[in-house]
Design a protein around this motif. Structure first.
Motif, mmCIF file in Angstrom:
data_model
loop_
_atom_site.group_PDB
_atom_site.id
_atom_site.type_symbol
_atom_site.label_atom_id
_atom_site.label_comp_id
_atom_site.label_asym_id
_atom_site.label_seq_id
_atom_site.Cartn_x
_atom_site.Cartn_y
_atom_site.Cartn_z
ATOM 1 N N PRO A 100 0.824 -1.219 0.000
ATOM 2 C CA PRO A 100 0.000 0.000 0.000
ATOM 3 C C PRO A 100 0.851 1.259 0.000
ATOM 4 O O PRO A 100 1.905 1.315 0.647
ATOM 5 N N GLY A 103 2.296 3.993 3.095
ATOM 6 C CA GLY A 103 2.246 2.937 4.084
ATOM 7 C C GLY A 103 3.578 2.830 4.795
ATOM 8 O O GLY A 103 4.561 3.473 4.400
ATOM 9 N N TYR A 104 3.620 2.020 5.817
ATOM 10 C CA TYR A 104 4.844 1.815 6.591
ATOM 11 C C TYR A 104 5.923 1.264 5.676
ATOM 12 O O TYR A 104 5.806 0.144 5.160
ATOM 13 N N ARG A 105 6.980 2.031 5.461
ATOM 14 C CA ARG A 105 7.936 1.734 4.395
ATOM 15 C C ARG A 105 8.845 0.542 4.676
ATOM 16 O O ARG A 105 9.496 0.030 3.771
ATOM 17 N N LEU A 123 -3.808 3.901 -2.086
ATOM 18 C CA LEU A 123 -4.982 3.685 -1.245
ATOM 19 C C LEU A 123 -6.273 4.115 -1.934
ATOM 20 O O LEU A 123 -7.316 3.481 -1.760
ATOM 21 N N TRP A 141 -0.717 -5.852 3.612
ATOM 22 C CA TRP A 141 -1.647 -4.775 3.904
ATOM 23 C C TRP A 141 -1.462 -4.305 5.339
ATOM 24 O O TRP A 141 -1.113 -5.100 6.220
ATOM 25 N N ILE A 142 -1.661 -3.005 5.559
ATOM 26 C CA ILE A 142 -1.493 -2.405 6.880
ATOM 27 C C ILE A 142 -2.866 -1.931 7.325
ATOM 28 O O ILE A 142 -3.465 -1.066 6.686
ATOM 29 N N ASN A 143 -3.376 -2.513 8.404
ATOM 30 C CA ASN A 143 -4.758 -2.274 8.801
ATOM 31 C C ASN A 143 -4.876 -2.116 10.322
ATOM 32 O O ASN A 143 -4.735 -3.110 11.042
ATOM 33 N N ASN A 145 -4.069 1.582 8.382
ATOM 34 C CA ASN A 145 -2.888 2.030 7.648
ATOM 35 C C ASN A 145 -2.073 3.012 8.484
ATOM 36 O O ASN A 145 -2.609 3.864 9.172
ATOM 37 N N ASN A 146 -0.777 2.850 8.410
ATOM 38 C CA ASN A 146 0.175 3.786 8.981
ATOM 39 C C ASN A 146 0.946 4.415 7.819
ATOM 40 O O ASN A 146 1.617 3.682 7.090
#
Length: 337
Positions: A100, A103-105, A123, A141-143, A145-146
């Protein structure tokens, strides 16, 4: 998609101290998105410090119960979810992996470093359709999202997993910022092949320093990850603290309500100061703003550290803790705008 350099993180307070010449005790650090009122750590018995950690101490079962994961789910406590982020990409042969954006890289960095082909998933793209899923063999996926705070329902993620699993693919869901008192986690569906969930004690519990997290997945994935990480993947004191923090459901319920109120207050403060509409989670507010870099520097010059993002230009504000911190942030925002 190319991720060539080590990702930047919040919490770079030492660098801010050097750059601005402001002593540490004078900073209000809102750059990390952690709960400012952390879970109260009890005294740790001497025996915990004197013995090696034991894998059969019941912690995996406590984690499964806390997450609502089924008996089919296997669990590995790890030294923060970062340990799993760096290791999971090496358990898969190189393939096309969706990431994403924003998102957190760290995710993109480590999957690319392991030889995978990164596919950016903006997104805003998911609001149209999910045809892009057919081009992937894996998805991270970051859920929530950060840094944006977007939270997708677990049922939508389940649908993605089923489609990926049908062709031998996988879904990794980073739930570092998930709220344990809400129903957005996909952990209750862990157990079938190709679904991995990462959890952390750092954000909601405000205990980032002890490096405690967990990976939930199927038996083969957890076994392979455990072999890669080796014995004692988490320290004994961290296991002791994690088991007790997760069992403290009363604290979690009360804290969830307090964080919701604080997040709403921060949202209102940013709007009242003329900075516009923010979005996010109970732990932080994400504020897109064309003048983000200037605002970031003005706040830093006043000893208030927030997280800056360039693409798109935005700021992420963690929650102040005590009332004097709220008043200080409010004064700095008024001065900056």
């Amino acid at each position: 998609m190319t991720v060539s350099s080590l990702p930047e993180h919040g919490g770079r307070l030492e660098r801010a101290i050097r750059e601005w010449g402001i002593p540490r005790h004078q900073w209000l650090d809102l750059s990390t998105g952690l709960n400012p009122q952390s879970w109260p750590i009890p005294a740790i018995p001497d025996s915990v410090w004197q013995r090696l950690p034991e894998a059969d101490d019941g912690l995996p079962e406590i984690i499964r119960d806390w997450c609502g994961a089924p008996e089919a789910a296997h669990c590995l406590p790890v030294a923060g979810s970062q340990a799993a982020i760096q290791t999971l990409p090496y358990l898969r042969p190189p393939c096309r992996v969706g990431i994403p954006v924003p998102g957190y890289r760290e995710h993109g960095y480590w999957w690319q470093r392991a030889g995978h082909d990164l596919v950016p998933i903006p997104l805003e793209k998911i609001a149209d359709n999910d045809d892009w899923l057919e081009t992937l063999e894996g998805l991270v996926w970051i859920n929530p999202n950060n840094p944006v705070g977007l939270t997708l329902p677990a049922e939508q993620l389940r649908g993605w997993h089923r489609r990926l699993q049908a062709r031998g693919g996988f879904l990794v869901v980073d739930e570092a910022f998930v709220d344990p008192v809400q129903d957005s986690s996909i952990a209750p569906y862990v157990g079938s092949r190709g679904l991995v969930v990462l959890r952390s004690l750092g954000k909601f519990f405000g205990l980032a320093g002890i490096r405690a997290g967990a990976v939930l997945s199927d038996e083969l994935t957890i076994s392979a990850l455990a072999e890669r990480l080796g014995p004692w993947a988490m320290s004994g004191p961290a296991r002791y603290i994690m088991s007790r923090a997760l069992a403290d459901r009363h604290w979690q319920r009360v804290t969830g309500q307090e964080l919701a109120s604080a997040s709403a207050r921060l949202h209102g403060l940013l709007a009242a100061c003329g900075l516009g509409d923010s979005r996010g989670t109970r732990l932080f507010r994400y504020l897109p703003h064309p003048d983000a870099r200037r605002i970031h520097r003005l706040l830093a010059s006043r000893g208030v550290l927030v997280r800056l993002f360039d693409t798109p230009p935005a700021l992420r504000f963690g929650l102040p803790g005590r009332e004097p911190e709220w008043q200080r942030l409010a004064a700095a925002l008024v001065e900056c705008h």
